[in-house]
Design an enzyme around this catalytic site. Structure first.
Site, PDB file in Angstrom:
ATOM      1  N   GLY A   1       1.659  -3.633   1.407  1.00 43.82           N
ATOM      2  CA  GLY A   1       0.687  -4.594   0.894  1.00 43.82           C
ATOM      3  C   GLY A   1      -0.479  -3.976   0.145  1.00 43.82           C
ATOM      4  CE  LYS A   2      -3.463  -0.687   3.027  1.00 46.18           C
ATOM      5  NZ  LYS A   2      -2.477  -0.962   4.081  1.00 46.18           N
TER       6      LYS A   2
END
Ligand SMILES: Cc1ncc(COP(=O)(O)O)c(C=O)c1O
Length: 413
Positions: free
Chosen positions: A190-191
């Site tokens: 999710g970065k």
């Protein structure tokens, strides 16, 4: 009422930037037949390019953001029982490395409006046993590094910057991850950019760089005249396949950040003046790169506060997180019950009592922050239509919650 729409998600292709570039990089990598970074070239290129992009002298890729923090702590080589100051609002992966290295995490309070540690909150917990400070640039908003570095330098304490959520974030025109002794990044799913799992460690100090490199590689002195395993260290290497994907992702990072910053500014404009809502408070002289977009919700204006507003938005398909991590890190069992190696509780057995005093009164900013924060999912693929949708649904939810309160008050009279 606008029609319900589905927002891009960072958990699948709707909100990730993978394309032909990553496929081609992986194809080329496989074609070499070399998938270990000890022999290949993709991870090495990633390290060189990432260091150059943020203005660090050295960067080393590793297997996760947690591994990156572990490398940072290990590079500073604390003695058992030394204290490492860290924030009470962060991912557990940023805290367990302290304990694995035999040091004591000493939690520091945060500013309830930026959710970040400050020079003042750090200063309150410095002791004669402090060996390092980890500052986390939470949600992509920089900690105010000027006063923090002044304080750390005055006390001779090295700073580790956890930039897992803060790619290309700057403070006073300098990239985070280059202020302190070590910077750490996560490439988790999710970065801002991702390889599914992965991490990067940065430093400007050649001696620290050497220790980081060794710690990633079982402390084996590759290329030395008489190599050996010099000290205790795991294999935290990134594979060439992940390196190939990361290299392609890095080319897209500027566009990802530009988009996130632009759409965040648009939402802030849309929500201006909405009663009971505080839009992100960006650190002075900072550039927030919006891993997430946080609303601070005033429950005296919006009945039910962050939980009620969060529930209303989730009904609209906006997968927000009221209270972020729900409780401060020190309330998690591993810390609270000191569940470490066997039944030993080590290294907490070496701690000063004050270092593990988690009384509520010492963490008023932390509790205040968690009670009020509503974390909105953020994404580089948000369009003007998505922002309009978010703004409308937030406004409607606030209106509905506040007018319900008016009706209840009226009905109760
Ligand atoms: C602030 C922070 N530090 C460290 C980590 C750990 O990174 P990883 O999940 O890649 O191990 C995360 C992950 O979410 C994080 O948000």
């Amino acid at each position: 009422m606008t029609n319900r729409i589905t927002l891009p998600s960072d958990q699948d292709s709707t909100g990730r930037t993978f394309g032909p570039e990553e496929l081609e990089a992986v194809r080329q990598c496989l074609a070499t037949g070399t998938l270990t970074s000890t022999k290949g070239n993709f991870v090495r290129q990633l390290e060189t390019k990432f260091a150059a992009r943020i203005g660090a002298k050295f960067a080393y890729a590793c297997s996760s953001g947690s591994a990156a923090v572990h490398c940072a702590v290990a590079a500073l080589n604390p003695e058992p029982g030394d204290e490492i100051i860290t924030t009470s609002i962060t991912d557990m992966g940023a805290i367990t490395p302290i304990i694995y290295q035999g040091a004591i995490p000493v939690f520091c309070d945060v500013d309830p409006h930026t959710y970040n540690v400050t020079a003042e909150s750090i200063e309150k917990v410095i002791s004669s046993r402090t060996r390092a400070v980890i500052v986390t640039h939470l949600f992509g908003n920089p900690c105010d590094m000027g006063p923090i570095m002044d304080l750390a330098n005055r006390h001779g304490i090295p700073v580790i910057e956890d930039c897992a959520q803060a790619f290309l974030t700057t403070c006073r025109d300098q990239h985070v991850g280059t202020f302190g002794a070590v910077g750490t990044f996560s490439l988790q799913q999710g970065k801002h950019i991702t390889t599914g799992e992965g991490g990067i460690v940065t430093t400007n100090d050649p001696a620290i760089a050497r220790r980081i490199y060794l710690f990633i590689n079982k402390a084996w002195g590759y290329g030395d005249p008489q190599p050996d395993h010099y000290f205790l260290a795991p294999n935290y290497r990134m594979s060439e396949l992940a390196g190939a994907v990361a290299l392609a992702q890095l080319e897209k990072l500027d566009a990802v950040v530009e988009s996130r910053v632009r759409t965040a500014a648009a939402l802030t404009t849309e929500l201006a003046g909405l009663p009971g809502i505080e839009t992100p408070v960006i650190t002075e002289q900072g550039v927030h790169t919006f891993w997430k977009y946080c609303l601070r919700v005033d429950e005296t204006v919006i009945p039910g506060g962050t939980v009620a507003l969060g529930a209303a938005l989730r009904d609209s398909g906006i997968l927000c997180a009221p209270r972020y991590i729900q409780k401060p890190a020190f309330e998690c069992q591993v810390i609270r019950n000191q569940v470490t190696f066997g039944t030993s509780r080590w290294p907490f057995t070496l701690a000063r009592p004050e270092a593990t005093d988690y009384s509520r009164s010492r963490f008023t900013g932390t509790w205040n922050a968690l009670e009020h924060v509503l974390v909105l999912p953020w994404n580089e693929k948000y369009t003007d239509e998505h922002i309009e949708y978010l703004a409308t649904r937030i406004r409607n939810a606030v209106l509905s919650l506040t007018s319900k309160d008016v009706c209840q008050v009226t009905a109760g009279r």
